[in-house]
Design a protein around this motif. Structure first.
Motif, PDB file in Angstrom:
ATOM      1  N   ALA A   1      -3.911  -4.609 124.880  1.00  0.00           N
ATOM      2  CA  ALA A   1      -5.121  -4.488 124.057  1.00  0.00           C
ATOM      3  C   ALA A   1      -5.781  -5.861 123.906  1.00  0.00           C
ATOM      4  O   ALA A   1      -7.009  -5.976 123.890  1.00  0.00           O
ATOM      5  CB  ALA A   1      -4.778  -3.899 122.694  1.00  0.00           C
TER       6      ALA A   1
ATOM      7  N   GLY B   1      -8.300  -6.896 126.591  1.00  0.00           N
ATOM      8  CA  GLY B   1      -9.585  -6.207 126.700  1.00  0.00           C
ATOM      9  C   GLY B   1      -9.536  -5.108 127.757  1.00  0.00           C
ATOM     10  O   GLY B   1     -10.349  -4.205 127.746  1.00  0.00           O
TER      11      GLY B   1
ATOM     12  N   TYR C   1      -6.093  -6.089 113.590  1.00  0.00           N
ATOM     13  CA  TYR C   1      -6.392  -6.829 114.821  1.00  0.00           C
ATOM     14  C   TYR C   1      -6.025  -8.305 114.695  1.00  0.00           C
ATOM     15  O   TYR C   1      -6.245  -9.087 115.624  1.00  0.00           O
ATOM     16  CB  TYR C   1      -7.884  -6.725 115.153  1.00  0.00           C
TER      17      TYR C   1
ATOM     18  N   SER D   1      -3.528   3.122 117.199  1.00  0.00           N
ATOM     19  CA  SER D   1      -3.093   4.028 118.282  1.00  0.00           C
ATOM     20  C   SER D   1      -1.619   4.333 118.075  1.00  0.00           C
ATOM     21  O   SER D   1      -0.844   4.384 119.027  1.00  0.00           O
ATOM     22  CB  SER D   1      -3.302   3.372 119.647  1.00  0.00           C
TER      23      SER D   1
ATOM     24  N   TRP E   1     -14.655 -10.135 122.541  1.00  0.00           N
ATOM     25  CA  TRP E   1     -15.314 -10.367 123.835  1.00  0.00           C
ATOM     26  C   TRP E   1     -16.552  -9.517 124.032  1.00  0.00           C
ATOM     27  O   TRP E   1     -17.494  -9.934 124.695  1.00  0.00           O
ATOM     28  CB  TRP E   1     -14.321 -10.302 124.997  1.00  0.00           C
TER      29      TRP E   1
ATOM     30  N   PRO F   1     -19.949  -2.400 118.399  1.00  0.00           N
ATOM     31  CA  PRO F   1     -20.217  -1.658 119.638  1.00  0.00           C
ATOM     32  C   PRO F   1     -20.822  -0.275 119.394  1.00  0.00           C
ATOM     33  O   PRO F   1     -21.701   0.168 120.125  1.00  0.00           O
ATOM     34  CB  PRO F   1     -18.830  -1.537 120.282  1.00  0.00           C
TER      35      PRO F   1
ATOM     36  N   LYS G   1      -7.314   6.171 115.152  1.00  0.00           N
ATOM     37  CA  LYS G   1      -7.989   5.033 114.496  1.00  0.00           C
ATOM     38  C   LYS G   1      -8.626   5.439 113.162  1.00  0.00           C
ATOM     39  O   LYS G   1      -8.968   4.577 112.337  1.00  0.00           O
ATOM     40  CB  LYS G   1      -9.058   4.481 115.458  1.00  0.00           C
TER      41      LYS G   1
ATOM     42  N   GLU H   1     -20.294   3.447 126.708  1.00  0.00           N
ATOM     43  CA  GLU H   1     -19.320   2.353 126.813  1.00  0.00           C
ATOM     44  C   GLU H   1     -18.946   1.986 128.250  1.00  0.00           C
ATOM     45  O   GLU H   1     -18.767   0.822 128.590  1.00  0.00           O
ATOM     46  CB  GLU H   1     -18.069   2.861 126.063  1.00  0.00           C
TER      47      GLU H   1
ATOM     48  N   GLU I   1      -7.209   6.424 126.158  1.00  0.00           N
ATOM     49  CA  GLU I   1      -6.605   7.067 124.991  1.00  0.00           C
ATOM     50  C   GLU I   1      -7.596   7.546 123.937  1.00  0.00           C
ATOM     51  O   GLU I   1      -7.179   8.077 122.920  1.00  0.00           O
ATOM     52  CB  GLU I   1      -5.595   6.098 124.357  1.00  0.00           C
TER      53      GLU I   1
ATOM     54  N   ARG J   1     -16.663   4.968 117.297  1.00  0.00           N
ATOM     55  CA  ARG J   1     -15.436   4.684 116.542  1.00  0.00           C
ATOM     56  C   ARG J   1     -15.243   3.183 116.344  1.00  0.00           C
ATOM     57  O   ARG J   1     -14.410   2.761 115.535  1.00  0.00           O
ATOM     58  CB  ARG J   1     -14.224   5.299 117.254  1.00  0.00           C
ATOM     59  N   PHE J   2     -15.977   2.372 117.084  1.00  0.00           N
ATOM     60  CA  PHE J   2     -15.816   0.916 116.981  1.00  0.00           C
ATOM     61  C   PHE J   2     -16.850   0.351 116.000  1.00  0.00           C
ATOM     62  O   PHE J   2     -17.912  -0.124 116.400  1.00  0.00           O
ATOM     63  CB  PHE J   2     -15.945   0.276 118.358  1.00  0.00           C
TER      64      PHE J   2
ATOM     65  N   TYR K   1     -16.193  -6.984 117.727  1.00  0.00           N
ATOM     66  CA  TYR K   1     -15.158  -7.222 118.740  1.00  0.00           C
ATOM     67  C   TYR K   1     -15.446  -8.548 119.394  1.00  0.00           C
ATOM     68  O   TYR K   1     -16.615  -8.863 119.672  1.00  0.00           O
ATOM     69  CB  TYR K   1     -15.122  -6.087 119.778  1.00  0.00           C
TER      70      TYR K   1
ATOM     71  N   ASP L   1      -7.602  -2.450 128.161  1.00  0.00           N
ATOM     72  CA  ASP L   1      -6.600  -1.504 127.677  1.00  0.00           C
ATOM     73  C   ASP L   1      -7.088  -0.100 128.012  1.00  0.00           C
ATOM     74  O   ASP L   1      -8.017   0.361 127.389  1.00  0.00           O
ATOM     75  CB  ASP L   1      -6.343  -1.666 126.175  1.00  0.00           C
TER      76      ASP L   1
ATOM     77  N   GLN M   1      -8.585 -11.717 121.867  1.00  0.00           N
ATOM     78  CA  GLN M   1      -9.129 -10.993 123.029  1.00  0.00           C
ATOM     79  C   GLN M   1      -9.561 -12.053 124.037  1.00  0.00           C
ATOM     80  O   GLN M   1      -9.411 -13.251 123.767  1.00  0.00           O
ATOM     81  CB  GLN M   1     -10.322 -10.143 122.575  1.00  0.00           C
TER      82      GLN M   1
HETATM   83  O1  LIG Z   1     -15.442  -2.022 122.774  1.00  0.00           O
HETATM   84  C1  LIG Z   1     -14.416  -2.421 121.923  1.00  0.00           C
HETATM   85  C2  LIG Z   1     -13.086  -2.476 122.650  1.00  0.00           C
HETATM   86  O2  LIG Z   1     -12.733  -1.121 122.976  1.00  0.00           O
HETATM   87  C3  LIG Z   1     -11.535  -0.944 123.715  1.00  0.00           C
HETATM   88  O3  LIG Z   1     -10.404  -1.468 123.077  1.00  0.00           O
HETATM   89  C4  LIG Z   1     -10.269  -1.231 121.664  1.00  0.00           C
HETATM   90  O4  LIG Z   1      -9.639   0.009 121.429  1.00  0.00           O
HETATM   91  C5  LIG Z   1      -8.230   0.079 121.458  1.00  0.00           C
HETATM   92  C6  LIG Z   1      -7.802   1.462 120.995  1.00  0.00           C
HETATM   93  O5  LIG Z   1      -8.419   1.852 119.805  1.00  0.00           O
HETATM   94  C7  LIG Z   1      -7.591  -1.039 120.615  1.00  0.00           C
HETATM   95  O6  LIG Z   1      -6.197  -0.980 120.590  1.00  0.00           O
HETATM   96  C8  LIG Z   1      -8.066  -2.363 121.176  1.00  0.00           C
HETATM   97  O7  LIG Z   1      -7.434  -3.449 120.510  1.00  0.00           O
HETATM   98  C9  LIG Z   1      -9.566  -2.422 121.006  1.00  0.00           C
HETATM   99  O8  LIG Z   1     -10.076  -3.654 121.471  1.00  0.00           O
HETATM  100  C10 LIG Z   1     -11.727  -1.681 125.031  1.00  0.00           C
HETATM  101  O9  LIG Z   1     -10.668  -1.461 125.918  1.00  0.00           O
HETATM  102  C11 LIG Z   1     -11.930  -3.179 124.773  1.00  0.00           C
HETATM  103  O10 LIG Z   1     -12.171  -3.863 125.986  1.00  0.00           O
HETATM  104  C12 LIG Z   1     -13.163  -3.359 123.906  1.00  0.00           C
HETATM  105  O11 LIG Z   1     -13.255  -4.707 123.525  1.00  0.00           O
END
Ligand SMILES: OC[C@H]1O[C@H](O[C@H]2O[C@H](CO)[C@@H](O)[C@H](O)[C@H]2O)[C@H](O)[C@@H](O)[C@@H]1O
Length: 541
Positions: free
Chosen positions: A311, A314, A208, A285, A165, A155, A66, A499, A515, A158-159, A163, A316, A213
Motif C-alpha cells: 500500500a 501506491g 495511514y 482493508s 502521491w 481523489p 474502509k 480512477e 480490492e 471512498r477516498f 493522498y 496496491d 507513499q
Molecule cells: O487514490 C488513492 C490511492 O488509492 C489506492 O490505494 C489506497 O487504497 C488502499 C485500500 O483502501 C489503501 O490500503 C492504500 O493505502 C491507499 O493508498 C491506490 O492503489 C493508490 O495508488 C492511491 O494513492
C-alpha cells in the motif's frame, strides 16, 4: 506555521438504544478539544475500538472495509468501547443497531454532484475542483481523519482524504486551471505533516500514519518554480527531514541487512524499499488482509507487513510485489527494491542539492550531489537490465531482477537515465506496454488493479514527460494523445472521469480488479488530463 482552528462538534440527539445504554452508565462528559493541536494521539480505529472493531469488520456490517474506519464516533471512543463490553453479551444485543447508535457514516461530499453533459472536459474538471476541496473545518473530533491546517483536494468517492502521491499529479492540473492557491495550501499541508509526524503519511488518516507513499514532495516543490509560485527555497528543511525518514538506520547496516526503508546490498550499496512500521491487518482493508494471510503458510504478521508495504508503494496491488502473480498471498513487497522509489529518492537528493546551492550552502549542495550520483550508480548496477534494455525492480532476497513494469519510465522522468538507456526503454515500452489507449501498468493480467489491462494517469504523465525529456517527442506525444482519447471517449459516454481505465481493447472502458470498486472523481486523472489539455489542446482525435 499555524494549525487550523477546529470547529466545535455537536453531538446528535440520542437514539432509543442510547437511552437504554444511558440507564446503565453515567452521563457522558463533554469532549475536551485542545485548540490548535492535532488529536492527542494517533490511535487508529483498530487501536481504539479493539474487539468492537474486529467484530464489526469480521461480521461484514459494511460492504467496504474502509467505511467503518472512516465513521465518526458520536461520543468519546473509550466510552463506546466500555458500553460495548457491557452489553455485547446481553440477550438481543444487535451489533448493527449498536454501531448505528454510536457512529455516523462518513460523508462523501460530491456524491450528489451531477455533471452537465454539455460541459467540455476542461469545464467539467474546473467545476470539480471545488467539489473535491476539503477545508480544515471538515475535521470531526475522534474520527480517523487527521486535521490539516489548510484546504486540500481529495481523489473522490471512498477516498475522502488527501493522498500523498496522488496530490502531485492533481497539482499539475490545478496549476493549469490557475488554482495556485490550492497548489500552495496543499504543499504547505505536506510540509506541516513533515513537521508534525516526521514524514508524509500515505494520507491524512490515523491509520495511514505508519507508512508513507512514493516520495514526490521534491517534485511538488519543483512544480512551484516551474509554475511561477516562487518559494521552493523555504522547503529545504522539510526535504532534508523527509530524506532522514527514508534513510533512517542507513548508517549502521552491514551487507545483506535491512532496516525500515533501507537495504544494504552485498557490495555495500544502499538502496530503498517500501515499508510500513506496523504488521497487523490494515484498518481500511481488515477483512481482506485477514483472508489473504490465511492463504499463506508464512506467519500472518509477515504477510500483513508486506501488504502494508505494498500500500505504501501506491501500487496496491501488482504482480510487481508477488512471487506468484496469481496469488496475492505470495506478496513480498519488502523483499523488492523498487525502481520508481529509488528514482524518486534520486530526485529528492538532487532537489536538496539544487536548493542548497541556491541558498549558498555549498557543503550540503556537494554532499547531496554526491549521494545522488552514488544512488544512480547503484541503480545502474542492480536495477538496469542490459540484456532486456529496461529498468526492473530487484529481488534482494533472491538476488535477481524482478518483473518489468511501467515503473521503468521513472528513471527517465527524474532524469537519471543515460540517453542510451532512455532509447532502449522507449523500444521496450513501445513493444510491451503501449496500447492505442495509453501505457499499461504491466504486461501481466492478474486481477490486481495495478496490472494489465489497466492504465493509470500518473504512469502516463511520467512516461510522457520522461520520453520527452530525452528528446523522444514522438513516443511522448503518442502516449499523451492516446490517453487523452481514452479519457475523453469515456467522458463523452459517461460524463465522468475515473480512477483507472481498461486500455487493452479498442474502446475506453472502466478499469477494474483489486480490492475495492472503481472510484469516480478523480483527483489525479483530472489533474493529468487538465495539464495535457493545456499542452495538446482540446482536439483529442
Ligand atoms: O487514490 C488513492 C490511492 O488509492 C489506492 O490505494 C489506497 O487504497 C488502499 C485500500 O483502501 C489503501 O490500503 C492504500 O493505502 C491507499 O493508498 C491506490 O492503489 C493508490 O495508488 C492511491 O494513492
Amino acid at each position: 506555521m499555524q494549525n487550523a482552528k477546529l470547529k466545535s462538534h455537536e453531538f446528535p440527539e440520542l437514539e432509543p438504544i442510547e437511552l437504554i445504554l444511558d440507564r446503565m452508565m453515567d452521563a457522558e462528559p463533554e469532549p475536551e478539544m485542545i485548540e490548535g493541536l492535532p488529536p492527542s494521539d494517533a490511535l487508529t480505529p483498530a487501536d481504539r475500538y479493539m474487539e468492537l472493531f474486529t467484530a464489526v469488520q469480521s461480521s461484514r456490517l459494511f460492504e467496504d472495509s474502509k467505511t467503518f474506519p472512516d465513521c465518526a464516533p458520536k461520543m468519546d471512543p473509550l466510552d463506546i468501547l466500555l458500553r460495548y463490553r457491557r452489553i455485547k453479551n446481553h440477550p438481543g444485543f444487535n451489533l448493527q443497531r449498536f454501531v448505528d447508535a454510536h457512529f455516523s457514516l462518513p460523508a462523501h461530499h460530491g456524491d450528489e454532484y451531477v455533471s452537465d453533459p454539455g460541459d467540455s472536459l476542461t469545464e467539467h474538471i474546473d467545476k470539480l475542483w471545488p467539489v473535491l476541496t476539503r477545508q480544515p473545518e471538515d475535521h470531526v473530533p475522534w474520527s480517523s481523519l487527521l486535521p490539516l491546517p489548510q484546504a486540500y483536494i481529495v481523489p473522490g468517492g471512498r477516498f475522502s482524504e488527501t493522498y500523498y502521491w496522488d496530490s502531485y499529479f492533481t497539482m499539475l492540473g490545478l496549476a493549469e486551471s490557475g488554482r495556485n492557491d490550492l497548489l500552495r495550501t496543499m504543499a504547505d499541508n505536506f510540509a506541516w505533516m513533515i513537521e508534525m509526524y516526521g514524514h508524509i503519511p500515505n494520507g491524512n488518516r490515523t491509520y495511514y500514519l505508519s507508512r508513507s507513499q512514493p516520495p514526490v514532495f521534491a517534485l511538488m516543490v519543483e512544480l512551484f518554480e516551474e509554475d511561477g509560485v516562487r518559494g521552493a527555497r523555504r522547503y529545504l528543511d522539510h526535504l532534508l527531514k523527509e530524506y532522514a525518514f527514508w534513510m533512517d538506520g542507513a548508517g549502521s547496516l552491514m551487507p545483506n541487512q535491512a532496516y525500515r526503508h533501507v537495504v544494504c546490498l552485498p557490495d555495500g550499496a544502499l538502496l530503498n524499499r517500501y515499508w510500513d512500521d506496523r504488521d497487523t491487518p490494515r484498518d481500511e482493508s481488515w477483512r481482506e488482509d485477514v483472508e489473504t494471510a490465511k492463504l499463506s503458510s508464512r506467519p500472518a504478521n509477515e504477510v500483513y507487513r508486506d501488504l502494508r508495504a505494498g500500500a505504501a508503494s501506491g501500487w496496491d496491488y501488482s504482480s510487481r510485489w508477488l512471487r506468484d502473480p496469481d496469488r496475492l498471498a505470495s506478496i513480498r513487497t519488502t523483499q523488492f527494491i523498487p525502481v520508481d522509489l529509488n528514482a524518486f529518492l534520486y530526485k529528492l537528493e538532487s532537489a536538496i542539492s539544487n536548493i542548497a546551492g541556491l541558498k549558498g550552502n555549498r557543503e550540503t549542495q556537494a554532499l547531496f550531489r554526491h549521494k545522488a550520483e552514488v544512488r544512480r550508480d547503484a541503480i545502474t548496477r542492480y536495477l538496469w537490465d542490459d540484456e532486456e534494455g529496461c529498468f526492473r525492480d530487484y529481488d534482494w532476497h533472491r538476488q535477481q531482477r524482478a518483473r518489468f513494469s511501467a515503473a521503468s519510465v521513472v528513471p527517465l522522468f527524474v532524469g537519471l537515465a543515460t540517453h542510451t538507456q532512455a532509447e532502449s526503454v522507449a523500444a521496450v515500452v513501445r513493444e510491451r506496454l503501449l496500447t492505442s489507449g495509453g501505457l499499461l501498468a504491466t504486461e501481466v493480467e492478474t486481477g490486481e488493479q495495478w496490472d494489465k489491462p489497466n492504465g493509470w494517469a500518473p504512469l502516463q504523465w511520467m512516461a510522457i514527460q520522461g520520453f520527452k525529456l530525452y528528446g523522444n517527442d514522438a513516443l511522448g506525444d503518442e502516449i499523451a494523445r492516446s490517453w487523452l482519447r481514452t479519457v475523453n471517449q469515456f467522458y463523452q459516454k459517461h460524463h465522468k472521469l475515473i480512477e483507472k481505465y481498461h486500455i487493452s481493447g479498442s474502446a475506453a472502458r472502466e478499469g477494474g480488479g483489486g480490492e475495492y470498486p472503481l472510484q469516480d472523481g478523480f483527483g489525479w486523472t483530472n489533474g493529468v488530463v487538465r495539464r495535457l489539455i493545456g499542452l495538446y489542446g482540446e482536439n483529442y482525435e
